[in-house]
Design a protein around this motif. Structure first.
Motif, PDB file in Angstrom:
ATOM      1  N   ARG A 160       1.049  -1.152   0.099  1.00 14.53           N
ATOM      2  CA  ARG A 160      -0.026  -0.631  -0.268  1.00 14.53           C
ATOM      3  C   ARG A 160       0.890   1.580  -0.080  1.00 14.53           C
ATOM      4  N   ASP A 161       0.259   2.263  -0.731  1.00 13.27           N
ATOM      5  CA  ASP A 161       1.290   3.561  -0.202  1.00 13.27           C
ATOM      6  C   ASP A 161       0.182   4.343  -0.212  1.00 13.27           C
ATOM      7  N   ASN A 162       0.281   5.123   0.932  1.00 14.03           N
ATOM      8  CA  ASN A 162      -0.828   6.039   2.044  1.00 14.03           C
ATOM      9  C   ASN A 162      -1.246   6.955   1.333  1.00 14.03           C
ATOM     10  N   ALA A 163       0.475   7.555   0.548  1.00 16.71           N
ATOM     11  CA  ALA A 163       0.488   9.195   0.046  1.00 16.71           C
ATOM     12  C   ALA A 163      -0.702   9.607  -1.102  1.00 16.71           C
ATOM     13  N   LYS A 164      -0.727   7.934  -1.541  1.00 18.63           N
ATOM     14  CA  LYS A 164      -1.662   7.251  -2.893  1.00 18.63           C
ATOM     15  C   LYS A 164      -3.037   6.936  -2.819  1.00 18.63           C
ATOM     16  N   LYS A 165      -2.979   6.563  -1.204  1.00 17.41           N
ATOM     17  CA  LYS A 165      -4.625   6.502  -1.305  1.00 17.41           C
ATOM     18  C   LYS A 165      -4.460   4.657  -1.983  1.00 17.41           C
ATOM     19  N   THR A 166      -3.666   4.114  -2.223  1.00 13.70           N
ATOM     20  CA  THR A 166      -3.054   3.064  -3.246  1.00 13.70           C
ATOM     21  C   THR A 166      -2.674   1.584  -2.736  1.00 13.70           C
ATOM     22  N   MET A 167      -3.284   0.542  -3.033  1.00 17.65           N
ATOM     23  CA  MET A 167      -2.893  -0.913  -2.268  1.00 17.65           C
ATOM     24  C   MET A 167      -2.703  -1.231  -4.005  1.00 17.65           C
ATOM     25  N   VAL A 168      -1.995  -2.068  -3.883  1.00 14.86           N
ATOM     26  CA  VAL A 168      -1.649  -3.141  -5.328  1.00 14.86           C
ATOM     27  C   VAL A 168      -1.416  -4.599  -4.809  1.00 14.86           C
ATOM     28  N   LEU A 169      -1.429  -5.334  -6.709  1.00 11.24           N
ATOM     29  CA  LEU A 169      -1.559  -6.751  -6.178  1.00 11.24           C
ATOM     30  C   LEU A 169      -0.428  -7.168  -7.414  1.00 11.24           C
ATOM     31  N   GLN A 170       0.372  -7.092  -6.785  1.00 12.49           N
ATOM     32  CA  GLN A 170       1.231  -7.646  -7.738  1.00 12.49           C
ATOM     33  C   GLN A 170       1.341  -9.935  -7.766  1.00 12.49           C
ATOM     34  N   MET A 171       1.118  -9.784  -8.971  1.00  9.31           N
ATOM     35  CA  MET A 171       0.295 -11.288  -9.795  1.00  9.31           C
ATOM     36  C   MET A 171       2.048 -11.756 -10.487  1.00  9.31           C
ATOM     37  N   ASN A 172       2.503 -13.203  -9.928  1.00  9.61           N
ATOM     38  CA  ASN A 172       3.377 -13.852 -10.527  1.00  9.61           C
ATOM     39  C   ASN A 172       2.998 -14.936 -10.810  1.00  9.61           C
ATOM     40  N   SER A 173       3.913 -15.773 -11.434  1.00 15.30           N
ATOM     41  CA  SER A 173       3.443 -17.004 -11.729  1.00 15.30           C
ATOM     42  C   SER A 173       1.887 -17.555 -11.813  1.00 15.30           C
ATOM     43  N   LEU A 174       1.116 -16.660 -12.947  1.00 12.96           N
ATOM     44  CA  LEU A 174      -0.383 -16.869 -12.925  1.00 12.96           C
ATOM     45  C   LEU A 174      -0.478 -17.803 -13.132  1.00 12.96           C
ATOM     46  N   LYS A 175      -2.025 -18.748 -12.719  1.00  8.08           N
ATOM     47  CA  LYS A 175      -2.073 -20.013 -13.275  1.00  8.08           C
ATOM     48  C   LYS A 175      -3.777 -19.725 -13.631  1.00  8.08           C
ATOM     49  N   PRO A 176      -4.332 -20.937 -14.432  1.00  7.14           N
ATOM     50  CA  PRO A 176      -5.543 -20.601 -14.862  1.00  7.14           C
ATOM     51  C   PRO A 176      -6.892 -20.696 -13.832  1.00  7.14           C
TER      52      PRO A 176
END
Length: 125
Positions: free
Chosen positions: A71-87
């Motif tokens: 999360r970045d409180n200054a930007k009011k944003t949460m990020v989800l980095q998804m790697n090795s994605l599966k069906p």
């Protein structure tokens, strides 16, 4: 009125990566625990990850080692980095928020009272 807006979904191939973002309007973003849930048609919404007010995280077992939330409180944003994605990661991903104390990181759907509209993630070759 507080709103949550997800972005970053799409169609990707297995083994690749995708980055989702959730932006919360309004004030006091830092007072909220943020979370990601996902849902496939015909199934209940399931917990993916929660990011506490101080940045601590709780992950569902099925994403440990593959997904990273921050999360970045200054930007009011949460990020989800998804790697090795599966069906089986194919789902609509929802952002959720709940005002909490610093030490509380809820993981149940019923704990959250603000929800985004969701963004579709499709993993397919």
């Amino acid at each position: 009125q507080v709103q949550l807006a997800e972005s970053g979904g799409g169609l990707v191939q297995p083994g690749t990566s995708l980055r989702l973002s959730c932006t919360r309007s309004g004030h006091s973003f830092s007072m909220y625990t943020m979370a990601w849930f996902r849902q496939v048609p015909g199934k209940e919404r399931e917990f993916v990850v929660a990011v506490g007010r101080s940045g601590g995280t709780i992950y569902a077992d099925f994403v440990k080692g593959r997904f990273t939330a921050s999360r970045d409180n200054a930007k009011k944003t949460m990020v989800l980095q998804m790697n090795s994605l599966k069906p089986e990661d194919t789902a609509v991903y929802f952002c959720a928020a709940k005002r909490t104390i610093v030490t509380h990181i809820p993981t149940r759907e019923d704990d959250y009272d603000s929800w985004g509209q969701g963004t579709q993630v499709t993993v397919s070759s």
